[in-house]
Design a protein around this motif. Structure first.
Motif, short mmCIF file in Angstrom:
data_model
loop_
_atom_site.label_atom_id
_atom_site.label_comp_id
_atom_site.label_asym_id
_atom_site.label_seq_id
_atom_site.Cartn_x
_atom_site.Cartn_y
_atom_site.Cartn_z
N TRP A 91 0.83 -1.19 0.00
CA TRP A 91 0.00 0.00 0.00
C TRP A 91 0.87 1.25 0.00
N HIS A 132 -2.54 6.45 -2.02
CA HIS A 132 -3.74 5.66 -1.73
C HIS A 132 -4.00 4.59 -2.79
N GLN A 133 -2.97 3.81 -3.09
CA GLN A 133 -3.16 2.69 -4.01
C GLN A 133 -2.10 1.62 -3.74
#
Ligand SMILES: [Zn+2]
Length: 86
Positions: free
Chosen positions: A7, A12-13
């Motif tokens: 992560w 945020h991916q």
């Protein structure tokens, strides 16, 4: 070599990565394991579930040491989702 996902707190991916060479772990209490992030050896009883390193199929967290867990927590708090409430 098995792939896992990591992560990225800032973006945020997830990103796919490979397991470190000669990495193995167990979920047996009392066993000595390696931290998936820093590679330090420590007792499984003192492990934390990673907020960053997960299995790609079910999203289960790999064990990390206390030092890496603290870093993950700081990163998570530094880059929250806009709608996250702490
Ligand atoms: Zn570590």
């Amino acid at each position: 070599m098995t792939a896992l996902i990591k992560w990225d707190f800032e973006n945020h991916q997830y990103y796919p990565i490979l397991l470190p060479e000669n990495y193995s772990t167990t979920h047996n209490f009392g066993s000595v394991i390696k931290c998936i992030n820093c590679g330090d050896s420590f007792n499984y009883d003192n492990s934390f579930t990673s907020l960053q390193y997960h299995t790609p199929d079910m999203g289960l967290g790999y064990p990390v040491c206390q030092k890496c867990h603290a870093i993950e927590l700081k990163q998570k708090l530094l880059y929250p989702y806009p709608d996250e409430d702490y």
